[in-house]
Write a protein that holds these residues in place. Sequence first.
Motif, PDB file in Angstrom:
ATOM      1  N   ALA A  32       0.549  -1.275  -0.502  1.00 15.88           N
ATOM      2  CA  ALA A  32       0.129  -0.561   0.263  1.00 15.88           C
ATOM      3  C   ALA A  32       1.292   0.681   0.011  1.00 15.88           C
ATOM      4  N   VAL A  33       1.641   1.343   0.791  1.00 15.62           N
ATOM      5  CA  VAL A  33       2.897   2.143   0.930  1.00 15.62           C
ATOM      6  C   VAL A  33       3.616   2.602  -0.228  1.00 15.62           C
ATOM      7  N   ALA A  34       4.070   1.313  -0.960  1.00 17.43           N
ATOM      8  CA  ALA A  34       4.946   1.281  -1.768  1.00 17.43           C
ATOM      9  C   ALA A  34       4.219   1.923  -3.425  1.00 17.43           C
ATOM     10  N   MET A  35       3.351   1.481  -3.037  1.00 16.06           N
ATOM     11  CA  MET A  35       2.622   2.037  -4.640  1.00 16.06           C
ATOM     12  C   MET A  35       2.432   3.478  -4.553  1.00 16.06           C
ATOM     13  N   LEU A  36       2.510   4.340  -3.261  1.00 15.44           N
ATOM     14  CA  LEU A  36       2.808   5.687  -3.488  1.00 15.44           C
ATOM     15  C   LEU A  36       3.551   6.513  -4.740  1.00 15.44           C
ATOM     16  N   ILE A  37       5.202   5.811  -3.966  1.00 13.26           N
ATOM     17  CA  ILE A  37       6.214   5.529  -4.699  1.00 13.26           C
ATOM     18  C   ILE A  37       6.198   5.234  -6.083  1.00 13.26           C
ATOM     19  N   THR A  38       5.954   4.006  -6.560  1.00 12.38           N
ATOM     20  CA  THR A  38       6.180   3.532  -7.921  1.00 12.38           C
ATOM     21  C   THR A  38       6.071   4.271  -8.879  1.00 12.38           C
ATOM     22  N   GLY A  39       5.350   5.348  -9.004  1.00 13.28           N
ATOM     23  CA  GLY A  39       5.281   6.282 -10.414  1.00 13.28           C
ATOM     24  C   GLY A  39       6.298   7.401 -10.344  1.00 13.28           C
ATOM     25  N   SER A  40       7.206   7.848  -9.871  1.00 15.17           N
ATOM     26  CA  SER A  40       7.799   8.284  -9.180  1.00 15.17           C
ATOM     27  C   SER A  40       8.934   7.380  -9.981  1.00 15.17           C
ATOM     28  N   VAL A  41       9.154   6.125  -9.193  1.00 18.91           N
ATOM     29  CA  VAL A  41       9.980   5.083  -9.471  1.00 18.91           C
ATOM     30  C   VAL A  41      10.065   5.149 -10.545  1.00 18.91           C
ATOM     31  N   SER A  42       9.240   4.855 -11.823  1.00 20.04           N
ATOM     32  CA  SER A  42       9.243   4.131 -13.015  1.00 20.04           C
ATOM     33  C   SER A  42       9.331   4.823 -14.031  1.00 20.04           C
ATOM     34  N   SER A  43       9.040   6.643 -13.068  1.00 19.88           N
ATOM     35  CA  SER A  43       9.186   7.813 -14.269  1.00 19.88           C
ATOM     36  C   SER A  43      10.422   8.062 -14.697  1.00 19.88           C
ATOM     37  N   ARG A  44      11.095   7.088 -13.637  1.00 20.98           N
ATOM     38  CA  ARG A  44      13.112   7.803 -13.391  1.00 20.98           C
ATOM     39  C   ARG A  44      13.514   6.447 -13.796  1.00 20.98           C
ATOM     40  N   MET A  45      13.345   5.115 -13.971  1.00 19.39           N
ATOM     41  CA  MET A  45      14.021   4.131 -14.051  1.00 19.39           C
ATOM     42  C   MET A  45      13.211   3.939 -15.427  1.00 19.39           C
ATOM     43  N   GLY A  46      12.022   3.603 -15.633  1.00 22.28           N
ATOM     44  CA  GLY A  46      11.789   3.308 -16.681  1.00 22.28           C
ATOM     45  C   GLY A  46      10.636   2.120 -16.791  1.00 22.28           C
ATOM     46  N   ILE A  47       9.658   2.077 -17.285  1.00 20.97           N
ATOM     47  CA  ILE A  47       9.034   0.853 -17.168  1.00 20.97           C
ATOM     48  C   ILE A  47       9.606  -0.558 -16.908  1.00 20.97           C
ATOM     49  N   LYS A  48      10.461  -1.195 -18.250  1.00 20.40           N
ATOM     50  CA  LYS A  48      11.154  -2.408 -17.919  1.00 20.40           C
ATOM     51  C   LYS A  48      12.054  -1.763 -16.581  1.00 20.40           C
ATOM     52  N   ARG A  49      12.975  -1.165 -16.378  1.00 19.56           N
ATOM     53  CA  ARG A  49      13.960  -1.461 -15.506  1.00 19.56           C
ATOM     54  C   ARG A  49      13.069  -1.532 -14.343  1.00 19.56           C
ATOM     55  N   THR A  50      11.601  -0.539 -14.179  1.00 18.20           N
ATOM     56  CA  THR A  50      10.644  -0.994 -12.998  1.00 18.20           C
ATOM     57  C   THR A  50      10.893  -2.202 -12.555  1.00 18.20           C
ATOM     58  N   LEU A  51      10.033  -3.071 -13.934  1.00 15.80           N
ATOM     59  CA  LEU A  51       9.584  -4.571 -13.936  1.00 15.80           C
ATOM     60  C   LEU A  51      10.549  -5.388 -13.354  1.00 15.80           C
ATOM     61  N   LEU A  52      12.008  -5.044 -13.695  1.00 17.95           N
ATOM     62  CA  LEU A  52      13.003  -6.110 -13.538  1.00 17.95           C
ATOM     63  C   LEU A  52      13.288  -5.777 -12.253  1.00 17.95           C
ATOM     64  N   THR A  53      13.401  -4.736 -11.725  1.00 13.63           N
ATOM     65  CA  THR A  53      13.437  -4.630 -10.141  1.00 13.63           C
ATOM     66  C   THR A  53      12.807  -5.092  -9.238  1.00 13.63           C
ATOM     67  N   GLY A  54      11.429  -4.859  -9.654  1.00 11.94           N
ATOM     68  CA  GLY A  54      10.595  -6.287  -8.914  1.00 11.94           C
ATOM     69  C   GLY A  54      10.302  -7.192  -8.485  1.00 11.94           C
ATOM     70  N   ILE A  55      10.454  -7.348 -10.188  1.00 15.95           N
ATOM     71  CA  ILE A  55      10.550  -9.008 -10.550  1.00 15.95           C
ATOM     72  C   ILE A  55      11.802  -9.570  -9.210  1.00 15.95           C
ATOM     73  N   PHE A  56      13.353  -8.932  -8.903  1.00 14.19           N
ATOM     74  CA  PHE A  56      14.174  -9.276  -8.785  1.00 14.19           C
ATOM     75  C   PHE A  56      14.520  -9.479  -7.326  1.00 14.19           C
ATOM     76  N   ILE A  57      13.307  -8.117  -6.437  1.00 18.67           N
ATOM     77  CA  ILE A  57      13.318  -8.311  -4.806  1.00 18.67           C
ATOM     78  C   ILE A  57      12.267  -9.404  -4.909  1.00 18.67           C
ATOM     79  N   ILE A  58      11.250 -10.082  -5.417  1.00 18.84           N
ATOM     80  CA  ILE A  58      10.388 -10.502  -5.005  1.00 18.84           C
ATOM     81  C   ILE A  58      10.771 -12.480  -5.408  1.00 18.84           C
ATOM     82  N   ALA A  59      12.665 -12.181  -5.961  1.00 17.69           N
ATOM     83  CA  ALA A  59      13.171 -13.641  -5.982  1.00 17.69           C
ATOM     84  C   ALA A  59      13.556 -13.391  -5.006  1.00 17.69           C
ATOM     85  N   VAL A  60      14.334 -12.464  -4.503  1.00 14.31           N
ATOM     86  CA  VAL A  60      15.651 -12.252  -3.119  1.00 14.31           C
ATOM     87  C   VAL A  60      14.720 -12.698  -2.133  1.00 14.31           C
ATOM     88  N   PHE A  61      13.098 -11.634  -1.424  1.00 16.08           N
ATOM     89  CA  PHE A  61      12.399 -12.004  -0.283  1.00 16.08           C
ATOM     90  C   PHE A  61      12.212 -13.468  -0.275  1.00 16.08           C
TER      91      PHE A  61
END
Length: 416
Positions: free
Chosen positions: A79-108
């Motif tokens: 819920a809290v992280a949803m507030l920063i997703t737009g800010s993050v993806s607009s700086r990293m780009g859609i593909k990098r944001t998707l890959l970062t999300g997948i990487f974090i899920i895999a690690v945790f």
Amino acid sequence: MSSMTRPETTAAHGTASSVQEKTSILNQPRAVWAIFFAGIIAFMGIGLVDPILLAISKKMDASASQVTLLFTSYNAVMAVAMLITGSVSSRMGIKRTLLTGIFIIAVFSALGGLSNNIWALIGLRGGWGLGNALFVATALSAIVSLSKSGTAKAIILYEAAIGLGISVGPLLGGELGSISWRGPFLGVASLMVIAFVALIVLMPKLNTNHEKTAQNKTSILDPFRAMKHRSLVVFGITACLYNFGFFTLLAYSPFVMGLNEHGLGYVFLGWGLLLAMTSVFMAPKLQQKFGTVKSMCAMLFLFALVLVAMGIWTSTQWVIIVAVIFAGALLGNNNTLITTGVMNAAPIERSTASAAYSFLRFIGGAIAPYFAGKLADWFNPHVPFLVGAAFVMASVLFILLNSRHVKHVDHIGSGH
């Protein structure tokens, strides 16, 4: 109005609306299918844990309310992280944001599978929620932006990925969980590695026009500013209230069903299959015939009745099993209807609308699981379902009282 009154869509799609409406939902760029595949695996993570809640409770000597915190930490962080997703993806780009999300899920999820303490596991599920937030919010706006078939069909595709992931997850979780409760956690980590590779291979580069939009950096305050649109807030609070019922069913029903990991896996497979099928095939028909708001209210009212039945006949195993599976049909319809409504609610960037709505929505998902476990501790196993039903009924009353603020969503082109 034949198209959405949205700055970024009016210019881009104004002349192509009739073409989009006729485009098949299956005729998509490979980037969309890559996100769709990754989405299935990402959403497996929700249902995958369901069949092993009892096993975790026994192995770690944890109470029902402690184990349900696995949903609470996940949803609260999301819920809290949803507030920063737009800010993050607009700086990293859609593909990098998707890959970062997948990487974090895999690690945790991998670390969760190696943990030996319930509180460590709860914390690691929170990290998993962060990864899911980055992936989920970006995946929805990416599929809608990149799809050739318009907003409505793109959302159906997104909901289909959710439904497939949620339906296959419990089956896999039940099979792996019967070997060890650690199996599903390590299984998600492995599948996420596959999704990571698939996204790199199948989505080499986004269309340059979409990459350029990443240059328009989104402020972290944008989701809050988006909440000045009453329509968006109405959908968000409605979802927050109905998620009390949704996550009571998801997190607490395994404790009263009296089934092992295999049995729970099959019940939630049935639930997820109905969720997937109705979200794709039935919801669009309901929307066309009765409208978004009326259809949502009908589905939520029926869901409240299902939870009342579960609250009355909590000790009758077959009633709980049938109710859980049938609820999948109601929730599948409602998820597609409300997501479509949100995407058409306000003249703002879809990613910002999704972030604001998801923040409100997951607050309910964070409180409900722990609250359900505590209600059972304080009173009896019947009460969580009855309280969940009351919250779902409140969501129906709330959207009806505010219907004038959201009635416009049915007049915005269903093709995009």
